[in-house]
Motif scaffolding. Sequence first.
Motif, PDB file in Angstrom:
ATOM      1  N   TYR A  63       0.810  -1.210   0.000  1.00  0.00           N
ATOM      2  CA  TYR A  63       0.000   0.000   0.000  1.00  0.00           C
ATOM      3  C   TYR A  63       0.851   1.271   0.000  1.00  0.00           C
ATOM      4  O   TYR A  63       0.313   2.370  -0.035  1.00  0.00           O
ATOM      5  CB  TYR A  63      -0.910   0.028   1.226  1.00  0.00           C
ATOM      6  CG  TYR A  63      -2.001  -1.022   1.224  1.00  0.00           C
ATOM      7  CD1 TYR A  63      -3.245  -0.752   0.670  1.00  0.00           C
ATOM      8  CD2 TYR A  63      -1.780  -2.275   1.787  1.00  0.00           C
ATOM      9  CE1 TYR A  63      -4.256  -1.709   0.678  1.00  0.00           C
ATOM     10  CE2 TYR A  63      -2.779  -3.244   1.795  1.00  0.00           C
ATOM     11  CZ  TYR A  63      -4.009  -2.953   1.238  1.00  0.00           C
ATOM     12  OH  TYR A  63      -5.007  -3.899   1.240  1.00  0.00           O
ATOM     13  N   VAL A  64       2.170   1.120   0.078  1.00  0.00           N
ATOM     14  CA  VAL A  64       3.060   2.277   0.180  1.00  0.00           C
ATOM     15  C   VAL A  64       3.362   2.830  -1.210  1.00  0.00           C
ATOM     16  O   VAL A  64       3.560   2.083  -2.173  1.00  0.00           O
ATOM     17  CB  VAL A  64       4.363   1.891   0.913  1.00  0.00           C
ATOM     18  CG1 VAL A  64       5.332   3.065   0.951  1.00  0.00           C
ATOM     19  CG2 VAL A  64       4.050   1.413   2.331  1.00  0.00           C
ATOM     20  N   ALA A  65       3.423   4.153  -1.313  1.00  0.00           N
ATOM     21  CA  ALA A  65       3.589   4.823  -2.598  1.00  0.00           C
ATOM     22  C   ALA A  65       4.968   4.618  -3.201  1.00  0.00           C
ATOM     23  O   ALA A  65       5.978   4.508  -2.493  1.00  0.00           O
ATOM     24  CB  ALA A  65       3.329   6.320  -2.440  1.00  0.00           C
ATOM     25  N   ASN A  66       4.995   4.591  -4.522  1.00  0.00           N
ATOM     26  CA  ASN A  66       6.221   4.531  -5.319  1.00  0.00           C
ATOM     27  C   ASN A  66       6.166   5.672  -6.328  1.00  0.00           C
ATOM     28  O   ASN A  66       5.097   6.154  -6.673  1.00  0.00           O
ATOM     29  CB  ASN A  66       6.301   3.202  -6.078  1.00  0.00           C
ATOM     30  CG  ASN A  66       6.005   2.006  -5.182  1.00  0.00           C
ATOM     31  OD1 ASN A  66       6.881   1.443  -4.574  1.00  0.00           O
ATOM     32  ND2 ASN A  66       4.732   1.619  -5.103  1.00  0.00           N
ATOM     33  N   GLU A  67       7.323   6.091  -6.841  1.00  0.00           N
ATOM     34  CA  GLU A  67       7.325   7.149  -7.859  1.00  0.00           C
ATOM     35  C   GLU A  67       8.172   6.792  -9.069  1.00  0.00           C
ATOM     36  O   GLU A  67       8.475   7.648  -9.887  1.00  0.00           O
ATOM     37  CB  GLU A  67       7.804   8.470  -7.253  1.00  0.00           C
ATOM     38  CG  GLU A  67       6.789   9.138  -6.338  1.00  0.00           C
ATOM     39  CD  GLU A  67       5.519   9.599  -7.048  1.00  0.00           C
ATOM     40  OE1 GLU A  67       5.534   9.686  -8.298  1.00  0.00           O
ATOM     41  OE2 GLU A  67       4.513   9.849  -6.359  1.00  0.00           O
ATOM     42  N   GLY A  68       8.547   5.514  -9.175  1.00  0.00           N
ATOM     43  CA  GLY A  68       9.287   5.068 -10.355  1.00  0.00           C
ATOM     44  C   GLY A  68       8.936   3.637 -10.704  1.00  0.00           C
ATOM     45  O   GLY A  68       9.714   2.939 -11.342  1.00  0.00           O
ATOM     46  N   ARG A  69       7.746   3.212 -10.260  1.00  0.00           N
ATOM     47  CA  ARG A  69       7.322   1.836 -10.467  1.00  0.00           C
ATOM     48  C   ARG A  69       5.959   1.804 -11.164  1.00  0.00           C
ATOM     49  O   ARG A  69       5.104   2.640 -10.908  1.00  0.00           O
ATOM     50  CB  ARG A  69       7.221   1.077  -9.139  1.00  0.00           C
ATOM     51  CG  ARG A  69       8.554   0.994  -8.400  1.00  0.00           C
ATOM     52  CD  ARG A  69       9.522   0.061  -9.117  1.00  0.00           C
ATOM     53  NE  ARG A  69      10.797  -0.036  -8.420  1.00  0.00           N
ATOM     54  CZ  ARG A  69      11.894   0.562  -8.813  1.00  0.00           C
ATOM     55  NH1 ARG A  69      11.890   1.349  -9.883  1.00  0.00           N
ATOM     56  NH2 ARG A  69      13.022   0.414  -8.138  1.00  0.00           N
TER      57      ARG A  69
END
Length: 348
Positions: free
Chosen positions: A278-284
Amino acid sequence: MIEDFTITCPIPISQYPHVLLAHGGGGTLMRQLIERMFLPVFGTPDGVPHDSVALTLPGTRIAMTTDSYVIRPLFFPGGDIGSLAVHGTVNDLAMSGARPLYLTAGFILEEGLPMETLWRVVQSMQAAAQSAGVQIVTGDTKVVDRGKGDGIFINTAGVGMIEHNQAIAPQSVREGDVLLINGDLGRHGIAIMAVREGLEFETTIESDSAAIASLVLQLLDAGIEIHCLRDLTRGGLSSALNEIATSAGVGITIDERSIPVQEQVQGACEILGFDPLYVANEGRFVAFVPADYASRALEVMKSHPLGVDAVAIGTVTGTGQGFVTLRSQIGASRILDMLSGEQLPRIC
């Protein structure tokens, strides 16, 4: 006509009379806000919400998106609000398989912000745009009273060219599709939280913030058939898959043992009580491809610097429409629900 006007609020006042942080968290409340408040009024050209919208103009197809960035802190391991604004906008365009070309930048600045801080953000934003192959072509600046703006907020819009004939969208997902992700999960959200809470690890956890358009374009150039793409930002992998399962009317099954999470990220999640899914990613991102293309797609992804750790994590099924099922480390199965609250506010 005036008799057609209604003042009945579509969000139940008895439940949520005020906006909550969770309404921007990428989970159930954000979806409710979009589906009950915005979509009935504004709509979308194809009726299905996506990271960017594909539009047909005379002789060409473009993708367009808009986003806003309110991250706290402004600078974090692996990036800052300026580079993040570029990466996030470029990535949204890439989720339609578009080649990003132009961005706009609107700055909302708080009175008292040090000019040195603003200069660092502007320089970082330009460097990220240059690296991603896009131009920032127009913008706007507003200043709000001291204490009313938290330093800097950035609003962007992006335009890209769609140079293929594929319909890359949730409604294209089919039974038997294989789910591929381009790397480990959870680093961006945990990098932000580590800074906020002063957590120290043996090595610094850095955000995965990056522009992934070149990887998507490499897949398309290799002739890979792609049914759907979604970047794994707010709400993480779980929320993205739930949105797609609901929109496409399919079931999705994923294998927890196949999902890469760095040991330090997993440890931090256990300390903080978070689930890395549930944790955010910014390159996936997750790609839905037909089974016949899955092996080749993985080869192409692994040949790119942002896809070296790409893996297949699950499949689309014809049962359990609208639900995501997780096969756990011990082999048990459970429904992977959409995030109902807000794990990590202000992470993008």
